[in-house]
Design a protein around this motif. Structure first.
Motif, short mmCIF file in Angstrom:
data_model
loop_
_atom_site.label_atom_id
_atom_site.label_comp_id
_atom_site.label_asym_id
_atom_site.label_seq_id
_atom_site.Cartn_x
_atom_site.Cartn_y
_atom_site.Cartn_z
N LYS A 177 0.86 -1.25 -0.40
CA LYS A 177 0.05 0.27 -0.22
C LYS A 177 0.92 1.12 -0.17
CE LYS A 177 -0.43 -0.45 4.60
NZ LYS A 177 -1.54 -0.27 6.14
N THR A 178 -0.26 2.74 -0.42
CA THR A 178 0.99 3.80 -0.51
C THR A 178 0.14 4.83 0.17
OG1 THR A 178 0.67 4.22 -2.98
CG2 THR A 178 2.51 3.05 -2.24
N VAL B 187 17.52 -6.21 3.10
CA VAL B 187 16.94 -5.89 1.65
C VAL B 187 15.86 -5.34 1.99
CG1 VAL B 187 16.61 -6.15 -0.74
CG2 VAL B 187 18.42 -6.99 -0.41
N LYS B 188 14.67 -3.89 1.57
CA LYS B 188 13.94 -3.85 2.12
C LYS B 188 13.20 -4.13 0.52
CE LYS B 188 14.23 -0.34 5.27
NZ LYS B 188 14.33 1.14 5.86
N TYR B 189 12.39 -4.46 0.64
CA TYR B 189 11.61 -4.26 -0.78
C TYR B 189 9.72 -4.66 -0.82
CZ TYR B 189 10.48 -9.23 0.37
OH TYR B 189 9.58 -10.38 0.90
N GLN B 190 9.12 -4.03 -2.07
CA GLN B 190 8.45 -4.26 -2.76
C GLN B 190 7.88 -4.41 -3.44
OE1 GLN B 190 5.00 -4.79 -1.45
NE2 GLN B 190 4.76 -3.82 0.40
N LEU B 191 6.36 -4.82 -3.71
CA LEU B 191 5.97 -5.50 -5.43
C LEU B 191 4.52 -4.50 -5.35
CD1 LEU B 191 6.04 -9.54 -5.34
CD2 LEU B 191 8.17 -7.60 -5.87
N PRO B 192 4.89 -4.19 -6.72
CA PRO B 192 3.12 -3.74 -7.08
C PRO B 192 2.24 -4.26 -6.26
CG PRO B 192 4.95 -3.31 -8.69
CD PRO B 192 5.44 -4.73 -7.95
N LEU B 193 0.54 -3.65 -6.25
CA LEU B 193 0.02 -4.02 -6.24
C LEU B 193 -0.81 -4.76 -7.53
CD1 LEU B 193 -2.11 -0.78 -4.63
CD2 LEU B 193 -2.22 -3.37 -3.19
N GLY B 194 -1.50 -5.63 -7.73
CA GLY B 194 -1.88 -6.81 -8.56
C GLY B 194 -1.60 -7.43 -9.51
N LYS B 195 -2.20 -8.22 -10.59
CA LYS B 195 -1.56 -9.45 -10.30
C LYS B 195 -0.07 -9.27 -11.36
CE LYS B 195 -2.78 -13.45 -13.77
NZ LYS B 195 -3.98 -13.84 -14.57
N PRO B 196 1.29 -9.85 -11.03
CA PRO B 196 1.97 -9.64 -11.82
C PRO B 196 2.07 -10.43 -13.36
CG PRO B 196 1.79 -12.23 -10.35
CD PRO B 196 1.20 -10.48 -10.40
N ASP C 40 3.96 2.79 -8.50
CA ASP C 40 2.08 2.56 -9.14
C ASP C 40 2.15 2.29 -10.35
OD1 ASP C 40 1.00 3.90 -6.86
OD2 ASP C 40 1.91 6.14 -7.25
N GLN C 41 3.98 2.49 -11.11
CA GLN C 41 3.87 2.41 -12.08
C GLN C 41 4.18 0.45 -12.33
OE1 GLN C 41 3.54 4.44 -15.36
NE2 GLN C 41 2.18 5.64 -13.20
N GLY C 42 4.62 -0.19 -11.35
CA GLY C 42 4.41 -1.36 -12.06
C GLY C 42 5.77 -1.89 -11.89
N THR D 182 11.11 9.11 -1.69
CA THR D 182 10.81 8.44 -1.48
C THR D 182 9.10 8.59 -2.73
OG1 THR D 182 11.00 8.59 1.61
CG2 THR D 182 9.36 7.18 0.10
N LEU D 183 8.74 9.71 -2.82
CA LEU D 183 8.21 9.80 -3.55
C LEU D 183 8.39 8.88 -5.17
CD1 LEU D 183 5.65 11.25 -5.07
CD2 LEU D 183 6.68 13.04 -5.00
N ALA D 184 9.60 8.69 -5.68
CA ALA D 184 10.15 8.13 -6.46
C ALA D 184 9.66 6.63 -6.62
CB ALA D 184 11.77 7.94 -6.78
N VAL D 185 10.05 5.85 -4.67
CA VAL D 185 9.98 4.93 -5.13
C VAL D 185 8.23 4.30 -5.08
CG1 VAL D 185 9.36 2.92 -2.61
CG2 VAL D 185 11.75 4.05 -2.85
N LYS D 186 8.14 5.38 -3.97
CA LYS D 186 5.71 5.11 -4.63
C LYS D 186 5.57 5.31 -6.30
CE LYS D 186 2.00 7.27 -4.00
NZ LYS D 186 0.90 7.58 -5.38
N ARG D 187 6.48 5.85 -6.70
CA ARG D 187 6.07 6.31 -8.08
C ARG D 187 6.41 4.65 -9.11
NH1 ARG D 187 5.95 12.30 -9.76
NH2 ARG D 187 4.22 13.36 -8.46
N LEU D 188 6.87 4.60 -8.82
CA LEU D 188 7.32 3.46 -9.28
C LEU D 188 6.90 2.25 -9.11
CD1 LEU D 188 11.15 3.61 -8.62
CD2 LEU D 188 10.60 3.49 -10.67
#
Length: 250
Positions: free
Chosen positions: A4-5, A31-40, A82-84, A74-80
């Motif tokens: 979530k963002t 390593v901190k990491y996160q995957l986008p929302l939705g189906k890969p 959001d863009q998959g 951090t805004l770049a992390v969020k937008r990345l």
């Protein structure tokens, strides 16, 4: 943990997970990491390795009054996300800085703990440790020490990365005003975008310019964004410039 963002005026926050990647038999690094929302996608998510600056681990929560313009990091992390794009943010040794230029041009990088660590990070991506990630679509970025380390990916991990974005830094073995870019860069050097403040006195703009010109001379795709009013910091243009560059190289 559900990805979530959160974004509201002056603040940005992303959830994340943590995985410890071994350096050797006795040591590991987070390593901190996160995957986008939705189906890969069928091939998995493209992934950006996001490298910290000096003494400045990547945070997934920032506000506009944080130092060095790190809100835009951090805004770049969020937008990345959001863009998959998946995002991986490894920690430097002792959370200080990367060893790519620890001895300037005389650094024997293959003997450093960073080299062993990143070999293991790349192996973990390939093995699916961080989830469904496309091993053929890896990108890298970072500011200051993280920017030098981004350049290191082109030199010591050839053919691994599709494209790079270097913020407030230059070639992998440069450091601040001490900078000499080799006459010949690796032929497989990824397309590289530079984002730099023209008033940067820590890593002068001209050191980046040396690198940029060498890439041009070898017909390696390159571009740059210069903020003429900025010093050594993340700049507001960073998130959009980064995503636009990476999307050009699928």
């Amino acid at each position: 943990m559900t990805p979530k963002t959160l974004f509201k005026p002056g603040k940005v926050e992303c959830s994340y997970k943590v995985y410890a990647v071994p350096v050797n038999q006795h040591l590991s690094r987070e390593v901190k990491y996160q995957l986008p929302l939705g189906k890969p996608p069928k091939e998995g998510w493209p992934v950006v390795l996001f490298f910290q600056g000096n003494y400045f681990p990547i945070q997934f929560k920032r506000s506009t009054d944080d130092p060095l313009g790190s809100y835009y990091e951090t805004l770049a992390v969020k937008r990345l996300l959001d863009q998959g794009f998946a995002v991986l943010a490894p920690k430097a040794e002792a959370e200080l800085d990367w060893l790519t230029n620890s001895a300037g041009p005389f650094t024997q990088y293959e003997l450093t703990s960073d080299y062993r660590f990143f070999k293991n990070v790349l192996s973990a991506i390939k093995q699916g440790t961080f989830g469904p990630i496309n091993d053929n679509r890896k990108y890298a970025t970072g500011m200051a020490s993280g920017g030098y380390n981004t350049s290191r990916m082109a030199i010591s991990f050839t053919n691994e990365f599709k494209a790079l974005v270097i913020h407030s830094a230059s070639y992998a073995t440069c450091t601040g005003t001490t900078c000499s870019v080799p006459q010949l860069l690796p032929g497989a050097h990824p397309p590289t975008l530079f984002v730099h403040g023209f008033l940067d006195t820590v890593v002068p703009w001209w050191t980046m310019d040396q690198y940029y010109v060498k890439l041009q001379e070898q017909n390696i795709p390159t571009s740059r964004v210069t903020d003429y009013l900025a010093g050594h910091r993340w700049v507001p243009q960073s998130p959009t410039a980064m995503i636009t560059w990476f999307q050009q190289y699928p």
